[in-house]
Design an enzyme around this catalytic site. Sequence first.
Site, PDB file in Angstrom:
ATOM      1  N   LYS A 101     -13.532  -7.991  -7.295  1.00  0.00           N
ATOM      2  CA  LYS A 101     -13.512  -7.837  -6.035  1.00  0.00           C
ATOM      3  C   LYS A 101     -15.377  -8.089  -5.531  1.00  0.00           C
ATOM      4  O   LYS A 101     -16.265  -7.176  -6.389  1.00  0.00           O
ATOM      5  CB  LYS A 101     -13.387  -6.756  -5.334  1.00  0.00           C
ATOM      6  CG  LYS A 101     -12.283  -6.577  -4.563  1.00  0.00           C
ATOM      7  CD  LYS A 101     -11.648  -4.778  -4.220  1.00  0.00           C
ATOM      8  CE  LYS A 101      -9.981  -4.838  -4.275  1.00  0.00           C
ATOM      9  NZ  LYS A 101     -10.022  -3.835  -3.280  1.00  0.00           N
ATOM     10  N   LYS A 126       0.736  -0.958  -0.119  1.00  0.00           N
ATOM     11  CA  LYS A 126      -0.002   0.181   0.266  1.00  0.00           C
ATOM     12  C   LYS A 126       1.072   1.105  -0.019  1.00  0.00           C
ATOM     13  O   LYS A 126       1.546   1.142   0.954  1.00  0.00           O
ATOM     14  CB  LYS A 126      -0.959  -0.313   0.958  1.00  0.00           C
ATOM     15  CG  LYS A 126      -1.681  -1.128   2.049  1.00  0.00           C
ATOM     16  CD  LYS A 126      -3.333  -0.718   0.187  1.00  0.00           C
ATOM     17  CE  LYS A 126      -3.931  -1.812   0.366  1.00  0.00           C
ATOM     18  NZ  LYS A 126      -5.293  -1.325  -0.275  1.00  0.00           N
TER      19      LYS A 126
END
Length: 327
Positions: A246, A150
């Site tokens: 997702k 991230k």
Amino acid sequence: MARVISVEMERFPIAGTFTISRGSKTEAEVITVTIADGGRSGRGECVPYKRYGETMDGVYAAIEAMRDPIADGIDRTALLAAMPAGAARNAIDCALWDLEAKLTGTPVAAAIGVLPPKPLETAYTLSLAEPEAMAAQARANAARPLLKVKIGGDNDMARIRAVTESAPESRIILDANEGWTDETIEANLAFAAQHGITLIEQPLPAGKDDILRRIAHPVPVCADESVHAAKDLDALVGLYDAVNIKLDKSGGLTEALRLRDRARDLGFGIMVGCMVGTSLAMAPAVLLAQDADFVDLDGPLLLARDREPGLVYQGSLVSPPDRELWG
């Protein structure tokens, strides 16, 4: 006999803190749907996501509003028309898939043509932090073959250098969570390429990514926040090289399968990802991801505790779900 739905809000503590460019959290808040029919029941889990305007209460209410159609036997195809893509539809859709499998005796893996399903190598996510802290995270996980890192701040080059030097054998995906700008993206892409990065997820804000059509992609760029359902894909041709599917975005496995097939037809690479949830949320995604180019289904690895029974993880290898869990 009518089908009966039950809806439950649950919280699972995260091991430590999970941080991305938009903020931090210490627990996974999930909503679990169970649909019972004639002594059999199916389950689905979703993770409401603030980025898309979702709240726990709002998603709970959206599921509750479907109580009568579910009791009347609504099927997954009709569900696509009855609800928008998102977490609420995901929980219901996955519960219906599980229920069908329990009622018919046909595993979901067989129904979608992935029998026998195989274990998959999943990415493992490193939280956003200062470069030194990210280097420590990378060193602790340097034996994992695929890391998802991230980023999305002012100091991303230092973060990239710190992580790649600390986990030199790992392939690395960068996830900027819309944190880069038109001014920084070309230099960041070039720097990522110099450091052997494999893939970069959603560097720019959704809808503000036109520059991707005009600049070089020395590292492939993957859409995340920019893609929810199959209808989004045509507009992304020429902008992105891959798409992250997702279930919470697509609103369930039914639409996710359509999205995957359409993305393949259009030449996109396929990544199957997740929100931070339990094994119940990952289980259908593991089946969806059987032929994906990148798998990021590490949600349970980030939790202090998972459901029982859960998925079996051995290092970065995640096994297909046992039918007692889902499918």
